[in-house]
Design an enzyme around this catalytic site. Structure first.
Site, short mmCIF file in Angstrom:
data_model
loop_
_atom_site.label_atom_id
_atom_site.label_comp_id
_atom_site.label_asym_id
_atom_site.label_seq_id
_atom_site.Cartn_x
_atom_site.Cartn_y
_atom_site.Cartn_z
CE1 TYR A 141 183.28 25.70 5.52
CE2 TYR A 141 181.85 23.78 5.62
CZ TYR A 141 182.57 24.77 6.26
OH TYR A 141 182.57 24.84 7.62
CE LYS A 187 195.36 36.61 8.53
NZ LYS A 187 195.73 36.97 9.92
CG ASP A 219 194.31 37.92 13.11
OD1 ASP A 219 193.56 38.82 12.68
OD2 ASP A 219 195.55 37.96 12.96
CG ASP A 243 181.97 25.84 10.79
OD1 ASP A 243 180.91 25.55 11.38
OD2 ASP A 243 182.95 25.07 10.74
CG ASP A 247 180.76 25.74 16.77
OD1 ASP A 247 179.73 25.99 16.10
OD2 ASP A 247 181.13 24.57 17.03
C1 IPM Z 1 177.77 23.53 10.74
C2 IPM Z 1 178.64 22.31 10.57
C3 IPM Z 1 178.83 22.00 9.10
C4 IPM Z 1 179.59 23.16 8.48
C5 IPM Z 1 179.52 20.68 8.78
C6 IPM Z 1 178.89 19.51 9.46
C7 IPM Z 1 179.55 20.44 7.29
O1 IPM Z 1 179.85 22.46 11.24
O2 IPM Z 1 176.62 23.52 10.25
O3 IPM Z 1 178.18 24.49 11.40
O4 IPM Z 1 180.82 23.22 8.58
O5 IPM Z 1 178.94 24.02 7.89
MN MN Z 2 179.89 24.22 12.53
#
Ligand code: IPM
Ligand code: MN
Ligand code: NAD
Length: 360
Positions: A141, A187, A219, A243, A247
């Site tokens: 990032y 990884k 993975d 990240d 999700d």
């Molecule tokens: C999160 C989001 C952010 C990240 C983006 C919007 C920069 O996806 O907070 O999970 O990747 O950290």
């Molecule tokens: Mn995110």
């Protein structure tokens, strides 16, 4: 307690979900006799439109002068073609870095009433209770060099021993007070950065003899996470892996809209749901406010040290879910609500639990 809380609603569903979380914090303040002064500021696309900058100086100054920061979400199609520095997301990344927030805690627990909300089988998700510790201020990032042209682009994945050590310590410490299991995801079969990550985590392990440490490749961990999630407790990852995996883990819980986070490590904590601005449902009173309300609970616990207050918010959320209430993203919720009416129910729950506690 008399404190200032910075509120950054942001874009899309951000203002809708933060309004509900602020109202819940208001109910906590009233019930427990605190004074929370909420001060709003611009971030993300809203800030770009008003000032040209996704993180105006005044917003950063307010955050630095507050006891904690509550954030909704940033981003949306209106700003997707902006250059990187004027994208909403870069405002959020700058804020995390400016506040020194290197550890992002993302708890993922499956509520018993939501075992059928997941597309995965109930017997797989039942009893899942994870804590992701995602490194938040390094890695791809922020790595330099980085560049873009239409023919070639570069990003860089750097980590130093210091950056890995401080976040890994937090993960070990959390594991020690949870179920004493830590899985570090990397990884290392391909990436030098991951080899260092693994070495540094191994070097720390003897300091925490009560914690069972395991390493996993990202993975195969992505598969294990949704086939045998109960095998894991604390999950330590670098920034981008965390990240993505968090999700994915939202599928276990039943909806992305349920999951909160706390970003820690500096003098002021940042608390935000893990979801984005959800442009597809923004402005329609459809967003699930629970991820942000549970982020407010994390703000009370980790940001202000108010454990009983945090627990009151969490039990109000649990009770509402237990009774079958939910927004449209929760498959099988028996009582359908909009953002506002679900928030109001949770607020009522906070008020009545405080009333009961006061009677005893
Ligand atoms: C999160 C989001 C952010 C990240 C983006 C919007 C920069 O996806 O907070 O999970 O990747 O950290
Ligand atoms: Mn995110
Ligand atoms: P998203 O998380 O906004 O949405 C993904 C899906 O989940 C959508 O179908 C959305 O409707 C649903 N969803 C998300 N939150 C929900 C909620 N509270 N209740 C019910 N459903 C919910 O991800 P995306 O669509 O990939 O990204 C949209 C924008 O948000 C992009 O600009 C992205 O950069 C940004 N984003 C910001 C953050 C943040 O501010 N921390 C996090 C992720 C994405």
């Amino acid at each position: 307690m008399d404190v200032r809380i910075a509120v950054l609603p942001g874009d899309g569903v951000g203002p809708e979900v933060t309004a509900e979380a602020v109202a819940c914090l208001g109910a906590v303040a009233e019930g427990f006799g605190h004074r929370f002064e909420f001060q709003e500021a611009l971030i993300g696309g809203a800030a770009v439109d008003a000032t040209g900058d996704p993180l105006p100086e005044a917003t950063l100054a307010l955050c630095r002068a507050s006891a904690a920061v509550l954030l909704g979400a940033v981003g949306g199609p209106a700003w997707d073609r902006h250059p990187r520095n004027q994208r909403p997301e870069s405002g959020l990344l700058r804020l995390r870095q400016a506040l020194g927030l290197y550890a992002n805690l993302r708890p993922v627990a499956v509520h018993p009433a939501l075992e059928d909300a997941s597309p995965l089988k109930p017997e797989i998700v039942r009893g899942t209770d994870l804590m992701f510790v995602r490194e938040l201020s390094g890695g791809l990032y922020f790595g330099e060099p980085r560049s873009y042209s239409d023919e070639a682009a570069v990003n860089t994945l750097p980590y130093t021993r210091m950056e890995i050590t401080r976040v890994a310590k937090m993960a070990f410490e959390l594991a020690a007070v949870r179920r004493q299991r830590l899985v570090s995801v990397d990884k290392a079969n391909v990436l030098e950065t991951s080899r260092l990550w693994r070495k540094v985590v191994d070097d720390l392990a003897p300091t925490y003899p009560q914690v069972t440490l395991q390493h996993a490749y990202v993975d195969s961990f992505a598969m294990a996470l949704i086939t045998r999630p109960r095998d894991f407790d604390v999950v330590l990852t670098e920034n981008l892996f965390g990240d993505i995996l968090s999700d994915e883990a939202a599928v276990l819980a039943g909806s992305l809209g349920l999951l909160p986070s706390a970003s820690l490590g500096g003098s002021v904590g940042l608390f935000e749901p893990i979801h984005g601005s959800a442009p597809d449902i923004a402005g329609q009173d459809r967003a699930n406010p629970i991820g942000t309300i549970l982020s407010a609970a994390m703000l009370l616990r980790h940001g202000l040290g108010l454990e009983a207050e945090a627990a009151a918010v969490e039990s109000a959320v649990n009770a509402v879910l237990h009774a079958g209430h939910g927004t449209g993203d929760l498959q099988g919720a028996r009582h359908a609500h909009g953002t506002r009416s679900l928030g109001a129910l949770i607020r009522e729950g906070i008020r009545s639990s405080v009333a009961v506690a006061l009677r005893h």
